[in-house]
Design a protein around this motif. Sequence first.
Motif, PDB file in Angstrom:
ATOM      1  N   TYR A  40       0.521  -1.268   0.199  1.00 21.58           N
ATOM      2  CA  TYR A  40       0.197  -0.096  -0.296  1.00 21.58           C
ATOM      3  C   TYR A  40       0.663   0.939  -0.075  1.00 21.58           C
ATOM      4  O   TYR A  40       1.654   1.191   0.845  1.00 21.58           O
ATOM      5  CB  TYR A  40      -1.059   0.114   1.217  1.00 21.58           C
ATOM      6  CG  TYR A  40      -1.520   1.132   1.551  1.00 21.58           C
ATOM      7  CD1 TYR A  40      -2.297   1.633   0.554  1.00 21.58           C
ATOM      8  CD2 TYR A  40      -1.402   1.993   2.412  1.00 21.58           C
ATOM      9  CE1 TYR A  40      -3.352   2.888   0.868  1.00 21.58           C
ATOM     10  CE2 TYR A  40      -1.889   3.406   2.734  1.00 21.58           C
ATOM     11  CZ  TYR A  40      -3.240   3.712   2.085  1.00 21.58           C
ATOM     12  OH  TYR A  40      -3.639   5.005   1.423  1.00 21.58           O
ATOM     13  N   PRO A  42       0.390   5.169  -0.219  1.00 19.78           N
ATOM     14  CA  PRO A  42      -0.250   6.111  -0.009  1.00 19.78           C
ATOM     15  C   PRO A  42      -0.286   7.749  -0.791  1.00 19.78           C
ATOM     16  O   PRO A  42      -1.082   8.032  -0.680  1.00 19.78           O
ATOM     17  CB  PRO A  42      -0.606   6.836   2.057  1.00 19.78           C
ATOM     18  CG  PRO A  42       0.668   6.033   2.254  1.00 19.78           C
ATOM     19  CD  PRO A  42       0.829   5.094   1.908  1.00 19.78           C
ATOM     20  N   THR A  46      -3.872   7.451  -1.916  1.00 18.73           N
ATOM     21  CA  THR A  46      -5.242   9.075  -0.940  1.00 18.73           C
ATOM     22  C   THR A  46      -5.614   9.297  -2.260  1.00 18.73           C
ATOM     23  O   THR A  46      -5.240   9.755  -3.341  1.00 18.73           O
ATOM     24  CB  THR A  46      -3.902   9.976  -0.527  1.00 18.73           C
ATOM     25  OG1 THR A  46      -3.179   8.806   1.119  1.00 18.73           O
ATOM     26  CG2 THR A  46      -4.708  10.469   0.431  1.00 18.73           C
ATOM     27  N   SER A  72      -9.074   4.708   4.456  1.00 20.61           N
ATOM     28  CA  SER A  72      -8.087   4.558   3.365  1.00 20.61           C
ATOM     29  C   SER A  72      -7.597   2.852   3.908  1.00 20.61           C
ATOM     30  O   SER A  72      -6.625   2.019   2.962  1.00 20.61           O
ATOM     31  CB  SER A  72      -6.590   4.462   4.213  1.00 20.61           C
ATOM     32  OG  SER A  72      -6.359   4.611   5.475  1.00 20.61           O
ATOM     33  N   ASN A 106      -2.770   3.047   9.365  1.00 16.34           N
ATOM     34  CA  ASN A 106      -3.431   3.828   8.446  1.00 16.34           C
ATOM     35  C   ASN A 106      -4.456   4.453   8.350  1.00 16.34           C
ATOM     36  O   ASN A 106      -4.933   5.325   7.483  1.00 16.34           O
ATOM     37  CB  ASN A 106      -2.895   2.848   7.025  1.00 16.34           C
ATOM     38  CG  ASN A 106      -1.867   2.380   6.178  1.00 16.34           C
ATOM     39  OD1 ASN A 106      -1.147   3.247   5.881  1.00 16.34           O
ATOM     40  ND2 ASN A 106      -0.936   0.881   6.911  1.00 16.34           N
ATOM     41  N   HIS A 107      -5.542   3.893   9.420  1.00 15.94           N
ATOM     42  CA  HIS A 107      -6.656   4.383   9.838  1.00 15.94           C
ATOM     43  C   HIS A 107      -6.273   5.020  11.364  1.00 15.94           C
ATOM     44  O   HIS A 107      -7.733   5.152  11.382  1.00 15.94           O
ATOM     45  CB  HIS A 107      -7.355   3.627   9.228  1.00 15.94           C
ATOM     46  CG  HIS A 107      -7.173   2.555  10.810  1.00 15.94           C
ATOM     47  ND1 HIS A 107      -7.353   1.734  10.997  1.00 15.94           N
ATOM     48  CD2 HIS A 107      -8.232   2.796  11.524  1.00 15.94           C
ATOM     49  CE1 HIS A 107      -7.085   0.979  11.830  1.00 15.94           C
ATOM     50  NE2 HIS A 107      -7.877   1.548  12.989  1.00 15.94           N
ATOM     51  N   GLY A 221      -5.776   8.443   4.196  1.00 17.83           N
ATOM     52  CA  GLY A 221      -4.686   8.204   4.452  1.00 17.83           C
ATOM     53  C   GLY A 221      -4.168   9.980   4.055  1.00 17.83           C
ATOM     54  O   GLY A 221      -5.021  11.062   4.043  1.00 17.83           O
ATOM     55  N   CYS A 222      -3.001  10.054   3.447  1.00 19.59           N
ATOM     56  CA  CYS A 222      -2.518  11.268   3.821  1.00 19.59           C
ATOM     57  C   CYS A 222      -0.677  11.507   2.601  1.00 19.59           C
ATOM     58  O   CYS A 222      -0.493  10.846   3.071  1.00 19.59           O
ATOM     59  CB  CYS A 222      -2.128  11.872   5.398  1.00 19.59           C
ATOM     60  SG  CYS A 222      -1.204  13.539   5.267  1.00 19.59           S
ATOM     61  N   SER A 223      -1.530  11.953   1.101  1.00 16.68           N
ATOM     62  CA  SER A 223       0.058  11.428   0.365  1.00 16.68           C
ATOM     63  C   SER A 223       0.882  12.340   0.601  1.00 16.68           C
ATOM     64  O   SER A 223       2.158  11.941   0.117  1.00 16.68           O
ATOM     65  CB  SER A 223      -0.779  11.514  -0.784  1.00 16.68           C
ATOM     66  OG  SER A 223      -1.670  13.744  -0.606  1.00 16.68           O
ATOM     67  N   GLN A 229       1.990   7.731   9.828  1.00 16.56           N
ATOM     68  CA  GLN A 229       1.971   6.756   9.307  1.00 16.56           C
ATOM     69  C   GLN A 229       2.837   6.118   8.583  1.00 16.56           C
ATOM     70  O   GLN A 229       3.687   6.678   8.151  1.00 16.56           O
ATOM     71  CB  GLN A 229       0.830   6.370   7.775  1.00 16.56           C
ATOM     72  CG  GLN A 229       0.234   6.744   6.708  1.00 16.56           C
ATOM     73  CD  GLN A 229      -0.564   6.797   6.487  1.00 16.56           C
ATOM     74  OE1 GLN A 229      -1.217   8.396   5.351  1.00 16.56           O
ATOM     75  NE2 GLN A 229      -0.755   5.943   5.387  1.00 16.56           N
ATOM     76  N   THR A 231       3.813   3.623   6.222  1.00 15.97           N
ATOM     77  CA  THR A 231       4.053   3.691   4.880  1.00 15.97           C
ATOM     78  C   THR A 231       4.766   4.887   4.977  1.00 15.97           C
ATOM     79  O   THR A 231       5.026   4.812   3.576  1.00 15.97           O
ATOM     80  CB  THR A 231       2.612   3.654   4.342  1.00 15.97           C
ATOM     81  OG1 THR A 231       1.627   4.281   5.110  1.00 15.97           O
ATOM     82  CG2 THR A 231       2.922   1.920   4.330  1.00 15.97           C
TER      83      THR A 231
END
Length: 559
Positions: A40, A42, A46, A72, A106-107, A221-223, A229, A231
Amino acid sequence: MNDFAYDVLVVGSGAGGAMAAYELTRQGRKVLLLEAGRNYDPKTETPMFRPNSAAPLMGTSTPDKDFGFYDSTVDGGWQVPDEPYTTAEGSDFLWWRARMLGGRTNHWGRYSLRFSEHDFKGKSRDGLGADWPFNYDDIAPWYDKTEALVGVCGTNTGLDDMPPSPEGVLQPPPAPRVPELLIAAAAKKHGITAVPMHRAVLTKPLDNRAACFYATPCGYGCSIGAAFQTTTSLLPMAQATGNLRIITDAMVKTVTVDAQGKVTGISYIDKKTATEQQLNAKVVILAASACESARILLNSKSTSHPNGLANSSGQVGRNLMDSTGAGLSALVPALMDRPRYNEDGHTANHLFIPWWGHKAQANKELDFPRGYHFELGGRFGEPGAYVSGNLQGYGTTLKQQVRAHYGAYVSFALRGEMLPNEHCYMDIDPQVTDKWGIPVARFHWQWSEHELKQVEHGLKTAKAILETMGATVGELPAAKDAIRKGGEIIHEVGTTRMGSSSKDSVTNQWGQSWDCPNLFVMDGGVFASNPHKNCTLTIMTLAMRNSAWLADQLKAGKL
């Protein structure tokens, strides 16, 4: 893959597993990380800037998207296809699983509250539950490091429930919203203080992550990496060392041992090929979540470990705890028809109410032993698929009511400490297996009077504050009806708890299992108690501290 090509095998890529990988790879150790879910990213997945109006059903929750259409979570939830779990007769328990790289980070709500000296030594105060095998002062420097690395906004409040951070560690908090200021003023009349929530959301840039600009709910999610997170932070940082390899879609079946019962590695199912694979390493770290790690240990039976691995104490799967949860909301007339403006902020509450009752409990003035906090709700936000309130009529009259009520509701979400009890635990279902033939977890659950009395007190307190604000609340529900189901707050911990003795705990203070020195647990399972504060910050802090200790042990040749 050659034996011991990697120093450490880590199971799980969430708060504990990713932090362990970060700390170990930073210190030069070769780490192989296994994640049961899919890959995954993000940064590319996202759904930034997408409104509820563009989503089916206005973005509301559905059985496969628990937190809304843009949640997400890609493959997880309360029920995961091909991966059942069961509950014992008379028990009501929900088990939320992420099943994606980064796990629950992620959440999660990103609430990041330090446990205090009260939280680590609860049994010493009231004789209930278990103490942690160290003091607050032992972990405080590691909280400092974790907060600075993760990026936590907030302030030092001076309250006894909120230990301070050193100057320069916390980022500035966002400004309170109007409804939160109104709640704070009303609470103050009852001797209760509202303060900025500590949250793992950046208000200033940090490393390669940008500051939040309040554009998209964190749950999407947060790009840009503002909402923490793993990731977008710990995992890329660990990979940048060149010492980390990640395998996704790897469902761990058992921890393997040799003829003498010493841990040798991991057996897992490659979900893409449905084949079983074996990996070896000097050290195994389980950080798959409290209940998943316990399931792996209980399924890892052998001649040397007939009751499951690391279970000579019989405590694996026991002491299962979740946070208590209950809520109360009401329409506040003073907030009706107020001027419209952007009140989005960083998604969640900017202020909250920490526990204020330590002295009252010490003086035996309350009929329950442990505390709770209130997460506050109330703001102008993006409309969804529902309208709250007792609305009447249609046409222009109905529209005027909707406009007047918009932003005028406030809510109190109680999150409280649960004590372990003999009725709350997990074991292995003797008949049910998942798609890959792995026996599944079975849950046993029952709230005690401690939690019910706590919720009753919290509802009465919330009602008093709401009525001070001018709201009409009505009759309160009974605590047994108001309290959320076990597991529903997604704070389950305690199933592999740490302690000072191998007789009544699974690991020592470093997360090292008493029975197998080269087996560690670094998720919420090691918690000796479940303070009312959200558990992720402490999971990461323990994982950093314990991985640093593990790295020293490896360097010294002790493992």
